[in-house]
Design a protein around this motif. Structure first.
Motif, PDB file in Angstrom:
ATOM      1  N   ALA B 258      13.295  13.670  -2.972  1.00  0.00           N
ATOM      2  CA  ALA B 258      11.903  13.928  -2.590  1.00  0.00           C
ATOM      3  C   ALA B 258      11.797  14.362  -1.137  1.00  0.00           C
ATOM      4  O   ALA B 258      10.705  14.585  -0.627  1.00  0.00           O
ATOM      5  N   GLY B 259      12.928  14.421  -0.445  1.00  0.00           N
ATOM      6  CA  GLY B 259      12.915  14.915   0.923  1.00  0.00           C
ATOM      7  C   GLY B 259      12.559  13.867   1.961  1.00  0.00           C
ATOM      8  O   GLY B 259      12.174  14.196   3.084  1.00  0.00           O
ATOM      9  N   LEU B 260      12.672  12.602   1.615  1.00  0.00           N
ATOM     10  CA  LEU B 260      12.371  11.555   2.593  1.00  0.00           C
ATOM     11  C   LEU B 260      13.622  11.275   3.433  1.00  0.00           C
ATOM     12  O   LEU B 260      14.750  11.504   2.990  1.00  0.00           O
ATOM     13  N   THR B 261      13.414  10.762   4.633  1.00  0.00           N
ATOM     14  CA  THR B 261      14.541  10.478   5.519  1.00  0.00           C
ATOM     15  C   THR B 261      15.364   9.316   4.977  1.00  0.00           C
ATOM     16  O   THR B 261      14.826   8.246   4.683  1.00  0.00           O
ATOM     17  N   ILE B 262      16.652   9.555   4.848  1.00  0.00           N
ATOM     18  CA  ILE B 262      17.558   8.541   4.311  1.00  0.00           C
ATOM     19  C   ILE B 262      18.665   8.299   5.326  1.00  0.00           C
ATOM     20  O   ILE B 262      19.238   9.263   5.861  1.00  0.00           O
ATOM     21  N   GLU B 263      18.955   7.052   5.607  1.00  0.00           N
ATOM     22  CA  GLU B 263      20.195   6.764   6.337  1.00  0.00           C
ATOM     23  C   GLU B 263      21.045   5.922   5.396  1.00  0.00           C
ATOM     24  O   GLU B 263      21.482   6.403   4.373  1.00  0.00           O
ATOM     25  N   ARG B 264      21.200   4.598   5.701  1.00  0.00           N
ATOM     26  CA  ARG B 264      21.853   3.764   4.693  1.00  0.00           C
ATOM     27  C   ARG B 264      20.876   3.497   3.553  1.00  0.00           C
ATOM     28  O   ARG B 264      21.219   3.388   2.396  1.00  0.00           O
ATOM     29  N   GLY B 265      19.607   3.320   3.923  1.00  0.00           N
ATOM     30  CA  GLY B 265      18.542   3.124   2.944  1.00  0.00           C
ATOM     31  C   GLY B 265      17.424   4.109   3.216  1.00  0.00           C
ATOM     32  O   GLY B 265      17.555   5.015   4.041  1.00  0.00           O
ATOM     33  N   ILE B 266      16.301   3.893   2.534  1.00  0.00           N
ATOM     34  CA  ILE B 266      15.134   4.746   2.749  1.00  0.00           C
ATOM     35  C   ILE B 266      14.473   4.270   4.036  1.00  0.00           C
ATOM     36  O   ILE B 266      14.041   3.112   4.127  1.00  0.00           O
ATOM     37  N   VAL B 267      14.396   5.149   5.011  1.00  0.00           N
ATOM     38  CA  VAL B 267      13.904   4.725   6.325  1.00  0.00           C
ATOM     39  C   VAL B 267      12.400   4.479   6.273  1.00  0.00           C
ATOM     40  O   VAL B 267      11.643   5.300   5.753  1.00  0.00           O
ATOM     41  N   VAL B 268      11.980   3.305   6.769  1.00  0.00           N
ATOM     42  CA  VAL B 268      10.545   3.003   6.865  1.00  0.00           C
ATOM     43  C   VAL B 268      10.249   2.486   8.270  1.00  0.00           C
ATOM     44  O   VAL B 268      11.120   1.964   8.960  1.00  0.00           O
ATOM     45  N   GLY B 269       8.983   2.627   8.656  1.00  0.00           N
ATOM     46  CA  GLY B 269       8.544   2.103   9.945  1.00  0.00           C
ATOM     47  C   GLY B 269       7.988   0.700   9.788  1.00  0.00           C
ATOM     48  O   GLY B 269       8.105   0.079   8.725  1.00  0.00           O
ATOM     49  N   ASP B 270       7.372   0.190  10.844  1.00  0.00           N
ATOM     50  CA  ASP B 270       6.800  -1.154  10.800  1.00  0.00           C
ATOM     51  C   ASP B 270       5.667  -1.238   9.772  1.00  0.00           C
ATOM     52  O   ASP B 270       5.289  -2.320   9.337  1.00  0.00           O
ATOM     53  N   THR B 304       6.884  -7.440   1.079  1.00  0.00           N
ATOM     54  CA  THR B 304       5.833  -7.220   0.079  1.00  0.00           C
ATOM     55  C   THR B 304       4.524  -7.837   0.555  1.00  0.00           C
ATOM     56  O   THR B 304       3.450  -7.299   0.317  1.00  0.00           O
ATOM     57  N   HIS B 305       4.621  -8.947   1.252  1.00  0.00           N
ATOM     58  CA  HIS B 305       3.438  -9.605   1.780  1.00  0.00           C
ATOM     59  C   HIS B 305       2.706  -8.685   2.767  1.00  0.00           C
ATOM     60  O   HIS B 305       1.507  -8.457   2.656  1.00  0.00           O
ATOM     61  N   ILE B 306       3.476  -8.118   3.708  1.00  0.00           N
ATOM     62  CA  ILE B 306       2.880  -7.234   4.724  1.00  0.00           C
ATOM     63  C   ILE B 306       2.281  -6.000   4.052  1.00  0.00           C
ATOM     64  O   ILE B 306       1.154  -5.585   4.341  1.00  0.00           O
ATOM     65  N   LEU B 307       3.038  -5.413   3.122  1.00  0.00           N
ATOM     66  CA  LEU B 307       2.562  -4.181   2.493  1.00  0.00           C
ATOM     67  C   LEU B 307       1.288  -4.455   1.683  1.00  0.00           C
ATOM     68  O   LEU B 307       0.350  -3.653   1.712  1.00  0.00           O
ATOM     69  N   ALA B 308       1.251  -5.607   0.998  1.00  0.00           N
ATOM     70  CA  ALA B 308       0.048  -5.938   0.228  1.00  0.00           C
ATOM     71  C   ALA B 308      -1.148  -6.115   1.152  1.00  0.00           C
ATOM     72  O   ALA B 308      -2.269  -5.715   0.828  1.00  0.00           O
ATOM     73  N   GLU B 309      -0.931  -6.706   2.311  1.00  0.00           N
ATOM     74  CA  GLU B 309      -2.018  -6.855   3.289  1.00  0.00           C
ATOM     75  C   GLU B 309      -2.573  -5.489   3.679  1.00  0.00           C
ATOM     76  O   GLU B 309      -3.779  -5.300   3.782  1.00  0.00           O
ATOM     77  N   ASN B 315      -5.464  -6.777   5.867  1.00  0.00           N
ATOM     78  CA  ASN B 315      -5.081  -6.587   7.264  1.00  0.00           C
ATOM     79  C   ASN B 315      -4.425  -5.222   7.356  1.00  0.00           C
ATOM     80  O   ASN B 315      -3.218  -5.074   7.241  1.00  0.00           O
ATOM     81  N   PRO B 316      -5.258  -4.179   7.561  1.00  0.00           N
ATOM     82  CA  PRO B 316      -4.736  -2.806   7.519  1.00  0.00           C
ATOM     83  C   PRO B 316      -3.723  -2.549   8.626  1.00  0.00           C
ATOM     84  O   PRO B 316      -2.994  -1.567   8.576  1.00  0.00           O
ATOM     85  N   ASN B 317      -3.681  -3.419   9.623  1.00  0.00           N
ATOM     86  CA  ASN B 317      -2.750  -3.207  10.732  1.00  0.00           C
ATOM     87  C   ASN B 317      -1.538  -4.129  10.681  1.00  0.00           C
ATOM     88  O   ASN B 317      -0.805  -4.249  11.658  1.00  0.00           O
ATOM     89  N   ALA B 318      -1.343  -4.812   9.543  1.00  0.00           N
ATOM     90  CA  ALA B 318      -0.204  -5.725   9.443  1.00  0.00           C
ATOM     91  C   ALA B 318       1.088  -4.953   9.671  1.00  0.00           C
ATOM     92  O   ALA B 318       1.266  -3.875   9.116  1.00  0.00           O
ATOM     93  N   ASN B 319       1.949  -5.493  10.486  1.00  0.00           N
ATOM     94  CA  ASN B 319       3.214  -4.820  10.770  1.00  0.00           C
ATOM     95  C   ASN B 319       4.389  -5.707  10.395  1.00  0.00           C
ATOM     96  O   ASN B 319       4.357  -6.916  10.608  1.00  0.00           O
ATOM     97  N   TYR B 320       5.412  -5.087   9.857  1.00  0.00           N
ATOM     98  CA  TYR B 320       6.651  -5.797   9.570  1.00  0.00           C
ATOM     99  C   TYR B 320       7.575  -5.603  10.766  1.00  0.00           C
ATOM    100  O   TYR B 320       7.785  -4.478  11.220  1.00  0.00           O
ATOM    101  N   ARG B 321       8.062  -6.712  11.286  1.00  0.00           N
ATOM    102  CA  ARG B 321       8.878  -6.603  12.497  1.00  0.00           C
ATOM    103  C   ARG B 321      10.320  -7.041  12.250  1.00  0.00           C
ATOM    104  O   ARG B 321      11.019  -7.437  13.161  1.00  0.00           O
ATOM    105  N   GLY B 322      10.719  -7.001  11.002  1.00  0.00           N
ATOM    106  CA  GLY B 322      12.089  -7.420  10.680  1.00  0.00           C
ATOM    107  C   GLY B 322      12.121  -8.909  10.366  1.00  0.00           C
ATOM    108  O   GLY B 322      11.185  -9.631  10.671  1.00  0.00           O
TER     109      GLY B 322
END
Lengths: 140, 825
Positions: B258-270, B304-309, B315-322
């Motif tokens: 699909a043309g998404l950036t891949i390194e070891r996995g599918i790269v995602v941001g916070d 999944t918790h952050i993404l569901a928020e 919480n539209p601004n919920a961020n995953y920080r690792g």
């Protein structure tokens, strides 16, 4: 006590006296002949009534904690809905609920349905004309 | 605007959990949800696959959500449909069977696949594995391995990591000989240091698994079916079955196409979205966040918790920080907990080590700046819960490191519980067995509160709560749902105690109803009233606005309700020292009211049992003694021995002290009851060492002050807070502790739990060394509380309400009513 009587739908309405007998937010047990009824005067202004004894171990429900249309039995903290009588969170028989209202002078009016009168043969029955009267009363 | 379409690719642990998280945030109202699963089932707990292979779990028991769950929640599940293409322009996904679904938001949760190293002679001409070679990833793999094992004699597992060892355990249980072949110098090198790996190897060898380290497999031997393995060093191994478990690789092909950036996995941001497409997200083992790809379940839950928020707008601004990585599991039946780093990385890192090879126990802590940077607990994970907590929260560790490695016996409960039969009773108050608890967990009670509510376990004396929690942990594993309400001060208001106190003070809430109005949307929760009343009294003292309906019946009528609805009356007998005239009065009352039972209590007082509610005020008046408070969450009594007054061993005046203690603290409200004791010598006749607070006279005219003792549903010797010289000092430090407990104890938390929670060293620093300078304030607060005390039995002559002591409003008998009616007529 000034219990007086009215009639409605073949049932009977009992005047239990002033609601002031019950401190705000608490309940009290009212004994009508052999029938005991717990009447609650919630802080939100609602007056609600159920059978007096908890079906679990016969705690006096009127001594329970009341709020949000629920009562918590003082004996083992079984919780019931005051609206439906259903037990909440425990497998326990539901409570019999009774219709109550206040009249203009703040007296508690308790309505006992006809079919209920028949089941409770020993109920205090204040009037010969009542639909239940033929069943007699243990207090006579 | 109509509903948006949320499409999830992957019905594994991440995909299905995301859908659960979205639904629990009312996302069903925002989205039409579609989920694609490669496997033809509902989703199952992959972590338990080794249990299925080992025969300890039935496949049907590892399903998290059955197919019916998807239907009930209006989630459209395409089970067994592999997605072949994502069309980002048209926002469509194409299934291998021709299914096309449109999406507004797309979540890729394709997980990972086993890594298969390039071995010679691995494949047949048709491209499938040679007969007898398997990977271990899905329920289907489990099935194939188990059925082939029936005819196999000797299996080799390639890979000595976590999954490989799990596969080895499964095979061993199937009754065949197992060899583990590992490329690295020690087992589980990702999680363990070399010493731990060595301990684990020996443990495994004792179980009958042969371990071959530093073996680089180059080829599979055998023609029709596998007969052995060839290694790079020229050696060989006989086997008729091979399970490859050499690690996993994220499934990224679809995202790559699909043309998404891949390194070891599918790269995602916070935001867990792809940097290339804001409407495409990825969670789970296929996602790569800040360079990390996680293979454990806990980080996946956080994602999944952050993404569901975000998706539900909670919480539209919920961020995953690792995630901080930690895990607690069993490897071949051996307990293992690992967290953080496994080796010291800085010059100043402190390493604490304990090794007991014979029993297969290895423990290691890596401590940096007083905080836990990493830990390995192998063979005995008893201390794991508190270490995990310290690791997650980054709390400063206690100075005594040994305490961390060897926790109190109570914390090792979890181990013995596993061996308990299902019929064993866990909650002795409500008769709830381990089997009933496990059943309730299987039926979906995956939070502590839900489990207690459903079974009533833990709702009696509460002493089984740690066991119930441990059973939940072992039966639900990583599927446990953290219930924020366990941290609430009362169940009906979403506040911890400090937050609640702050809100009450800021908003000047003086009564229970005011608290519900201001903080509970006006809805009173009956189960929260009593706890709130206790807290408000502690916060406001004299200014507290008492509402009697917020009190438990005992505190409305100042007596203890009994099973027959009568009450027990216990007058205060200070320090257990009475007199002939007092006894005579009690005897007279007992006769006058036909008291059915007169009993000496454990707290050195006299109990009159079987008093009706109506008689209570009369009984108190006739007794002419103050209330003994044997009914409330408050200071109860101080048991004494005769001490120096008569006893030939006495070294301190314990009766005078006991009387002083009772006179000072009588009726003082606290999170739970407080029972005290004062001993005249260390022989402990007044059992002061197992009281909430105790004073013990020791030679040299000194007093030891004990706190946090228990001899109830739990037995615990108290901890010495300090040693002082005078009665006055005993009163001072006891008062300090009581006030601190009043302010910081959770409602219904006994002192022994409180002291353990905070730790005696901390309490000494706060209350004795006064390191934070709170001592004099605590002294003043307790003095004010003491001065505000009023004997509740004075309500005998001045009831708060005319019907305070009315048990039953007896309406007139029929005859009387009729007379009345006639007279009215």
């Amino acid at each position: 006590m000034n219990a007086t009587v009215g009639f409605k739908n073949k049932g009977a309405i009992y005047n239990l006296g002033s609601v002031e007998q019950i401190p705000v937010g608490e309940g009290r047990t009212f004994q009508l002949g052999s029938l005991a009824v717990a009447v609650f005067r919630a802080r939100d202004g609602k007056v609600l009534a159920t059978q007096a004894l908890c079906p679990h171990r016969e705690g006096l429900l009127a001594d329970g904690l009341v709020g949000n249309n629920k009562v918590v039995c003082p004996m083992h903290s079984y919780k019931f809905s005051l609206l439906t009588g259903q037990s909440i969170g425990n497998e326990c028989e539901a409570l019999q609920t009774y219709a109550v209202s206040l009249n203009q002078t703040g007296d508690i009016l308790l309505t006992l349905k006809h079919q209920f009168c028949i089941e409770e043969a020993n109920i205090y029955e204040p009037s010969q004309q009542s639909a239940c009267s033929s069943l007699g009363s243990a207090n006579e | 605007m109509g509903k948006q379409r949320l499409v999830v690719i992957g019905n594994g642990m991440a995909g299905a959990r995301l859908v659960e998280d979205v639904l629990s945030r009312d996302g069903g109202a925002l989205y039409d949800i579609v989920i694609f699963g490669d496997e033809p089932y509902g989703n199952y707990n992959r972590i338990l696959l080794s249990g299925v292979l080992a025969g300890t779990h039935d496949p049907k028991d590892i399903f998290i959500n059955p197919l019916s769950w998807y239907e009930q929640n209006n989630v459209k599940l395409h089970a067994g449909v592999r997605i072949t293409e994502i069309d980002r322009v048209a926002k469509l996904v194409h299934g291998a069977d021709g299914t096309i679904e449109k999406y507004d938001k797309l979540v890729i949760a394709t997980g990972s696949a086993p890594f298969v190293p390039p071995l010679q002679n691995l494949y047949t001409e048709t491209g499938s594995f040679k007969d007898g070679v398997f990977v271990f990833r899905t329920l289907n793999d489990c099935d194939s391995i188990a059925s082939y094992a029936g005819q196999a004699r000797r299996a080799a597992v390639i890979g000595g990591g976590l999954l490989g060892l799990e596969a080895a355990r499964g095979l061993l249980n199937l009754g065949i000989e197992v060899q583990v072949v590992h490329l690295m110098p020690h087992l589980m090198e990702v999680q363990l240091d070399s010493s731990a790996g060595d301990v684990l190897r020996r443990t495994m060898e004792r179980m009958g698994v042969s371990v071959h380290l530093e073996k680089n497999t180059t080829a599979v031997l055998g023609n029709g079916h596998v007969t052995g393995l060839q290694f790079k060093d020229g050696s060989m191994l006989d086997c008729d079955m091979v399970v490859i478990s050499a690690g996993i690789r994220p499934n990224v092909a679809l995202a790559k196409q699909a043309g998404l950036t891949i390194e070891r996995g599918i790269v995602v941001g916070d935001d867990l979205a792809s940097p290339d497409d804001a409407d495409i997200y990825s969670v789970g083992e296929c996602a790569q966040h800040r360079g990390q790809v996680y293979g454990l379940v806990a980080p996946l839950w956080e994602q999944t918790h952050i993404l569901a928020e975000r998706l539900t707008g909670r919480n539209p601004n919920a961020n995953y920080r690792g995630s901080k990585v930690s895990t607690k599991l069993k490897v071949m039946g051996v307990e293992l907990a690992v967290m953080g780093i496994k080796d010291a990385a800085h010059e100043n890192d402190e390493v604490v080590n304990y090794v007991e090879p014979l029993r297969g126990i290895y423990k290691k802590l890596v401590i940096r700046n007083g905080r836990l940077a990493g830990a390995i607990l192998l063979g005995d994970a008893a201390g794991a819960p508190s270490l995990l907590q310290a690791f997650d929260r980054g709390t400063i560790l206690p100075d005594n490191r040994a305490e961390l490695l060897f926790p109190l016996a109570a914390e090792s409960l979890e181990l013995s519980l596993e061996d308990m039969p299902d019929s064993a009773q866990v909650c002795n108050c409500n008769g709830v067995s381990k089997g009933q608890l496990v059943q309730a967990i299987t039926n979906g009670c995956r939070s502590f509160k839900a489990l207690c509510d459903a079974t009533r376990a833990g709702t009696g004396c509460g002493s089984c709560k740690p066991q119930v929690q441990a059973i939940l942990a072992s039966a639900a594993g990583d599927l446990i749902i953290e219930d924020p309400s366990v941290n609430y001060y009362v169940p009906g208001l979403p506040f911890t105690k400090p937050d609640l106190i702050q809100a009450i003070k800021e908003q000047n809430l003086y009564s229970v109803s005011a608290v519900f109005d201001a903080l509970g949307e006006g809805r009173e929760d009956p189960t929260s009233k009593v706890g709130l009343a206790s807290l408000l009294k502690t916060i406001w003292g004299k200014d507290y606005e008492d509402e009697r309906d917020a009190r438990f019946i005992n505190d409305r009528v100042h007596a203890n309700i009994q099973k027959d609805k009568t009450f027990s009356v216990i007058p205060r007998i200070y320090g257990g020292v009475t007199s002939a005239s007092q006894l005579r009065r009690i005897a007279d009352v007992a006769e006058k009211y036909n008291v059915p039972m007169v009993k000496i209590t454990g707290g050195q007082r006299i109990d009159l049992l079987g008093i009706t509610k109506e008689d209570l005020p009369n009984v108190w008046r006739d007794l002419g003694m103050p209330s003994g408070h044997a009914y409330s969450k408050a200071f109860r009594t101080c048991k004494t021995c005769v001490g120096t007054e008569f006893c030939r061993y006495g070294v301190g005046d314990s009766t005078t002290l006991g009387i002083q203690i009772e006179k000072r603290f009588q009726g003082l409200e606290s999170p739970h009851k407080m029972k005290l004791g004062a001993n005249g010598c260390p022989r402990n006749c007044a059992e002061a060492t197992t009281k909430d607070l105790g004073a013990v006279a020791i030679e040299g005219g000194k007093w030891e002050i004990y706190i946090g003792g228990a001899a109830g549903s739990r037995v615990r010797k108290g901890d010495v807070l300090c040693v002082v010289d005078t009665h006055e000092e005993v009163l001072k430090y006891m008062g300090r502790f009581m006030q601190y407990y009043r302010e910081h104890g959770k409602y219904l938390e006994r002192t022994y739990d409180f002291v353990e929670r905070l730790g005696i060293e901390k309490l000494k620093r706060l209350l004795v060394a006064d390191e934070e300078g709170i001592g004099s304030r605590l002294d003043e607060e307790i003095q004010a509380a003491v001065e505000a005390y009023v004997d509740p039995w004075q309500e005998a002559s001045e009831p708060v309400h005319p019907s305070q002591f009315v048990n039953i409003v007896n309406l007139a008998t029929k005859r009387e009513i009729e007379n009345e009616r006639h007279s009215r007529v």
